[in-house]
Design a protein around this motif. Structure first.
Motif, PDB file in Angstrom:
ATOM      1  N   ASP A  27     -22.190  -5.669  -5.613  1.00  0.00           N
ATOM      2  CA  ASP A  27     -22.415  -6.735  -6.673  1.00  0.00           C
ATOM      3  C   ASP A  27     -21.726  -6.250  -7.749  1.00  0.00           C
ATOM      4  OD1 ASP A  27     -24.077  -4.319  -6.974  1.00  0.00           O
ATOM      5  OD2 ASP A  27     -25.585  -5.309  -7.776  1.00  0.00           O
ATOM      6  N   LEU A  28     -21.066  -5.243  -7.762  1.00  0.00           N
ATOM      7  CA  LEU A  28     -20.074  -4.948  -9.102  1.00  0.00           C
ATOM      8  C   LEU A  28     -18.649  -5.360  -8.965  1.00  0.00           C
ATOM      9  CD1 LEU A  28     -20.598  -1.087  -9.302  1.00  0.00           C
ATOM     10  CD2 LEU A  28     -21.627  -2.654 -10.892  1.00  0.00           C
ATOM     11  N   LEU A  29     -18.160  -5.970 -10.065  1.00  0.00           N
ATOM     12  CA  LEU A  29     -16.990  -6.256 -10.273  1.00  0.00           C
ATOM     13  C   LEU A  29     -16.055  -5.041 -10.682  1.00  0.00           C
ATOM     14  CD1 LEU A  29     -17.326  -9.241 -12.680  1.00  0.00           C
ATOM     15  CD2 LEU A  29     -17.268  -9.329 -10.375  1.00  0.00           C
ATOM     16  N   GLY A  30     -14.862  -5.306 -10.149  1.00  0.00           N
ATOM     17  CA  GLY A  30     -13.914  -4.283 -10.320  1.00  0.00           C
ATOM     18  C   GLY A  30     -13.001  -3.792  -9.122  1.00  0.00           C
ATOM     19  N   ASP A  31     -11.865  -3.298  -9.406  1.00  0.00           N
ATOM     20  CA  ASP A  31     -10.907  -2.957  -8.276  1.00  0.00           C
ATOM     21  C   ASP A  31     -11.425  -1.504  -7.560  1.00  0.00           C
ATOM     22  OD1 ASP A  31      -9.547  -5.430  -8.796  1.00  0.00           O
ATOM     23  OD2 ASP A  31      -7.932  -4.129 -10.216  1.00  0.00           O
ATOM     24  N   VAL A  32     -10.646  -0.992  -6.677  1.00  0.00           N
ATOM     25  CA  VAL A  32     -10.772   0.182  -5.893  1.00  0.00           C
ATOM     26  C   VAL A  32      -9.600   1.065  -6.051  1.00  0.00           C
ATOM     27  CG1 VAL A  32     -11.011   1.203  -3.564  1.00  0.00           C
ATOM     28  CG2 VAL A  32     -11.833  -0.966  -4.180  1.00  0.00           C
ATOM     29  N   LEU A  33      -9.989   2.421  -6.542  1.00  0.00           N
ATOM     30  CA  LEU A  33      -8.898   3.339  -6.731  1.00  0.00           C
ATOM     31  C   LEU A  33      -8.874   4.551  -5.602  1.00  0.00           C
ATOM     32  CD1 LEU A  33      -6.637   4.511  -8.432  1.00  0.00           C
ATOM     33  CD2 LEU A  33      -8.390   5.725  -9.886  1.00  0.00           C
ATOM     34  N   ASP A  34      -7.658   4.608  -5.093  1.00  0.00           N
ATOM     35  CA  ASP A  34      -7.573   5.897  -4.028  1.00  0.00           C
ATOM     36  C   ASP A  34      -6.589   6.902  -4.611  1.00  0.00           C
ATOM     37  OD1 ASP A  34      -7.712   7.055  -1.547  1.00  0.00           O
ATOM     38  OD2 ASP A  34      -6.454   5.835  -0.429  1.00  0.00           O
ATOM     39  N   LEU A  35      -7.249   7.931  -4.967  1.00  0.00           N
ATOM     40  CA  LEU A  35      -6.552   8.996  -5.529  1.00  0.00           C
ATOM     41  C   LEU A  35      -6.041   9.981  -4.500  1.00  0.00           C
ATOM     42  CD1 LEU A  35      -8.940   9.400  -8.261  1.00  0.00           C
ATOM     43  CD2 LEU A  35      -6.488   9.314  -8.885  1.00  0.00           C
ATOM     44  N   GLY A  36      -4.881   9.993  -4.054  1.00  0.00           N
ATOM     45  CA  GLY A  36      -4.421  10.736  -2.870  1.00  0.00           C
ATOM     46  C   GLY A  36      -4.220  10.102  -1.754  1.00  0.00           C
ATOM     47  N   LEU A  37      -3.037   9.479  -1.536  1.00  0.00           N
ATOM     48  CA  LEU A  37      -2.610   8.370  -0.494  1.00  0.00           C
ATOM     49  C   LEU A  37      -2.586   9.256   0.787  1.00  0.00           C
ATOM     50  CD1 LEU A  37      -2.115   5.724   0.812  1.00  0.00           C
ATOM     51  CD2 LEU A  37       0.462   6.112   0.000  1.00  0.00           C
ATOM     52  N   ILE A  55      -6.674  -2.574  -4.255  1.00  0.00           N
ATOM     53  CA  ILE A  55      -6.903  -1.366  -3.992  1.00  0.00           C
ATOM     54  C   ILE A  55      -5.420  -0.453  -4.687  1.00  0.00           C
ATOM     55  CG2 ILE A  55      -6.993   0.684  -2.706  1.00  0.00           C
ATOM     56  CD1 ILE A  55      -8.150  -1.353  -0.304  1.00  0.00           C
ATOM     57  N   ARG A  56      -5.897   0.014  -5.781  1.00  0.00           N
ATOM     58  CA  ARG A  56      -4.752   0.750  -6.514  1.00  0.00           C
ATOM     59  C   ARG A  56      -4.724   2.223  -5.955  1.00  0.00           C
ATOM     60  NH1 ARG A  56      -3.551  -1.631 -11.420  1.00  0.00           N
ATOM     61  NH2 ARG A  56      -1.706  -0.460 -11.328  1.00  0.00           N
ATOM     62  N   VAL A  57      -3.662   2.813  -5.844  1.00  0.00           N
ATOM     63  CA  VAL A  57      -3.293   4.134  -5.208  1.00  0.00           C
ATOM     64  C   VAL A  57      -2.401   4.937  -6.214  1.00  0.00           C
ATOM     65  CG1 VAL A  57      -2.341   5.454  -3.199  1.00  0.00           C
ATOM     66  CG2 VAL A  57      -3.512   3.114  -2.897  1.00  0.00           C
ATOM     67  N   ILE A  58      -2.902   6.265  -5.983  1.00  0.00           N
ATOM     68  CA  ILE A  58      -2.167   7.408  -7.040  1.00  0.00           C
ATOM     69  C   ILE A  58      -1.752   8.313  -5.981  1.00  0.00           C
ATOM     70  CG2 ILE A  58      -2.042   8.911  -8.832  1.00  0.00           C
ATOM     71  CD1 ILE A  58      -4.157   6.892 -10.256  1.00  0.00           C
ATOM     72  N   ASP A  59      -0.427   8.579  -6.049  1.00  0.00           N
ATOM     73  CA  ASP A  59      -0.210  10.167  -5.165  1.00  0.00           C
ATOM     74  C   ASP A  59       1.241  10.470  -5.816  1.00  0.00           C
ATOM     75  OD1 ASP A  59       0.044  12.047  -3.331  1.00  0.00           O
ATOM     76  OD2 ASP A  59      -0.765  11.051  -2.028  1.00  0.00           O
ATOM     77  N   ARG A  60       1.464  11.859  -5.532  1.00  0.00           N
ATOM     78  CA  ARG A  60       2.788  12.282  -6.026  1.00  0.00           C
ATOM     79  C   ARG A  60       3.773  11.981  -5.405  1.00  0.00           C
ATOM     80  NH1 ARG A  60      -0.662  17.075  -5.569  1.00  0.00           N
ATOM     81  NH2 ARG A  60      -1.479  17.579  -7.760  1.00  0.00           N
ATOM     82  N   ALA A  61       3.874  11.463  -4.018  1.00  0.00           N
ATOM     83  CA  ALA A  61       4.811  11.085  -3.318  1.00  0.00           C
ATOM     84  C   ALA A  61       4.355   9.963  -2.247  1.00  0.00           C
ATOM     85  CB  ALA A  61       5.347  12.194  -2.599  1.00  0.00           C
ATOM     86  N   LEU A  62       5.154   9.109  -1.852  1.00  0.00           N
ATOM     87  CA  LEU A  62       4.798   8.331  -0.782  1.00  0.00           C
ATOM     88  C   LEU A  62       5.285   8.477   0.485  1.00  0.00           C
ATOM     89  CD1 LEU A  62       3.968   5.096  -0.212  1.00  0.00           C
ATOM     90  CD2 LEU A  62       6.182   4.424  -0.727  1.00  0.00           C
ATOM     91  N   ASN A  63       4.415   9.283   1.318  1.00  0.00           N
ATOM     92  CA  ASN A  63       4.616   9.754   2.463  1.00  0.00           C
ATOM     93  C   ASN A  63       3.773   9.272   3.657  1.00  0.00           C
ATOM     94  OD1 ASN A  63       6.670  11.537   1.461  1.00  0.00           O
ATOM     95  ND2 ASN A  63       5.175  12.937   0.758  1.00  0.00           N
ATOM     96  N   CYS A  64       3.180   8.046   3.649  1.00  0.00           N
ATOM     97  CA  CYS A  64       2.130   7.700   4.556  1.00  0.00           C
ATOM     98  C   CYS A  64       3.092   6.838   5.637  1.00  0.00           C
ATOM     99  CB  CYS A  64       1.349   6.666   3.712  1.00  0.00           C
ATOM    100  SG  CYS A  64       1.950   5.290   3.190  1.00  0.00           S
ATOM    101  N   GLU A  72       3.868  -2.552  -3.925  1.00  0.00           N
ATOM    102  CA  GLU A  72       4.756  -1.787  -4.846  1.00  0.00           C
ATOM    103  C   GLU A  72       3.811  -1.895  -6.309  1.00  0.00           C
ATOM    104  OE1 GLU A  72       8.779  -1.861  -7.245  1.00  0.00           O
ATOM    105  OE2 GLU A  72       8.827  -2.676  -5.075  1.00  0.00           O
ATOM    106  N   ALA A  73       3.356  -2.807  -6.542  1.00  0.00           N
ATOM    107  CA  ALA A  73       2.480  -3.142  -7.811  1.00  0.00           C
ATOM    108  C   ALA A  73       1.369  -2.555  -7.853  1.00  0.00           C
ATOM    109  CB  ALA A  73       2.049  -4.491  -7.994  1.00  0.00           C
ATOM    110  N   ASP A  74       0.812  -1.644  -6.679  1.00  0.00           N
ATOM    111  CA  ASP A  74      -0.508  -1.109  -6.737  1.00  0.00           C
ATOM    112  C   ASP A  74      -0.063   0.412  -6.107  1.00  0.00           C
ATOM    113  OD1 ASP A  74      -1.892  -3.599  -6.705  1.00  0.00           O
ATOM    114  OD2 ASP A  74      -1.959  -3.769  -4.753  1.00  0.00           O
ATOM    115  N   PHE A  75       0.992   0.928  -6.073  1.00  0.00           N
ATOM    116  CA  PHE A  75       1.253   2.298  -6.023  1.00  0.00           C
ATOM    117  C   PHE A  75       1.835   2.918  -7.328  1.00  0.00           C
ATOM    118  CE2 PHE A  75       4.036   5.895  -4.476  1.00  0.00           C
ATOM    119  CZ  PHE A  75       2.992   6.561  -3.937  1.00  0.00           C
ATOM    120  N   LEU A  76       1.020   3.631  -7.602  1.00  0.00           N
ATOM    121  CA  LEU A  76       1.219   4.665  -9.129  1.00  0.00           C
ATOM    122  C   LEU A  76       1.884   5.980  -8.481  1.00  0.00           C
ATOM    123  CD1 LEU A  76      -1.636   3.431 -11.190  1.00  0.00           C
ATOM    124  CD2 LEU A  76       0.789   2.772 -11.324  1.00  0.00           C
ATOM    125  N   GLN A  77       3.120   6.287  -8.575  1.00  0.00           N
ATOM    126  CA  GLN A  77       3.722   7.470  -7.911  1.00  0.00           C
ATOM    127  C   GLN A  77       3.576   8.651  -9.207  1.00  0.00           C
ATOM    128  OE1 GLN A  77       6.939   7.415  -5.638  1.00  0.00           O
ATOM    129  NE2 GLN A  77       7.397   9.455  -5.569  1.00  0.00           N
TER     130      GLN A  77
END
Length: 158
Positions: A27-37, A55-64, A72-77
Motif C-alpha cells: 500500500d506504499l507509494l515509491g520505487d524499489v532500490l537494489d543496492l548491489g546487483l 527498480i533502480r540499481v546501484i553497483d560498482r560494476a555491471l557484471n550480471c 540503462e536509466a535504472d542502473f547507477l554505476q
C-alpha cells in the motif's frame, strides 16, 4: 555447517524476506532500490514479485547475467554514497530497498553498512522497508518472517 548449506540458508532467507517485505509495502507509494546487483539474481526476483514498480540499481560494476541487465536509466554505476546522494537530490523515494553491498570481509561490510545507512535512510519513503544482509543504523529494526533465523537477514522500517 558447510559453506554450501550456509549459502542455501542465506539465499532462502533472502527470498523469503524479499517476498515478505514486498507484501508489507503493497500500500506504499515509491520505487524499489537494489543496492548491489552482483549477478542479478535478486534484481530478477524483485522484477518478478514487484512487476509494477520501477527498480533502480546501484553497483560498482555491471557484471550480471545478460538476462538481468537493468534498463540503462535504472542502473547507477559507481560507489553507493554519491549515487544515493544523487538520488536524494532528485527526490527519489523508495518503498523497498535491498542492501547487499560488501567486500566479503565481515568487519569492513558492517562498517560500510553503518556508514551508508544515513544516505539510504534519506531516500526511503516514510514507512518504507529495507531488507539487508548487514546491520544498518538509524532505522527501526523489525522482526522478519518466522522462516528466517534471527540475524540471518535483517529488516528495517524507515
Amino acid at each position: 555447517m558447510s559453506r554450501l548449506d550456509s549459502m542455501l540458508r542465506r539465499l532462502g532467507a533472502q527470498r523469503d524476506g524479499l517476498n515478505w517485505a514486498a507484501d508489507a509495502i503493497s500500500d506504499l507509494l515509491g520505487d524499489v532500490l537494489d543496492l548491489g546487483l552482483g549477478n542479478g539474481r535478486t534484481y530478477d526476483h524483485l522484477r518478478e514479485i514487484l512487476p509494477d514498480r520501477r527498480i533502480r540499481v546501484i553497483d560498482r560494476a555491471l557484471n550480471c547475467h545478460p538476462s538481468c541487465i537493468p534498463p540503462e536509466a535504472d542502473f547507477l554505476q559507481g560507489e553507493a554514497e554519491p549515487m544515493l546522494t544523487q538520488l536524494a537530490r532528485e527526490g527519489a523515494q523508495f518503498a523497498l530497498a535491498h542492501y547487499d553491498l560488501g567486500f566479503g570481509v565481515k568487519d569492513q561490510d558492517v562498517a560500510e553498512a553503518a556508514r551508508l545507512s544515513p544516505y539510504l535512510a534519506a531516500v526511503m519513503a516514510p514507512g518504507g522497508m529495507v531488507v539487508s544482509g548487514q546491520p544498518l543504523v538509524g532505522m527501526t529494526q523489525l522482526q522478519g518472517p518466522d522462516t528466517i533465523a534471527p540475524d540471518r537477514y535483517l529488516f528495517y522500517r524507515a
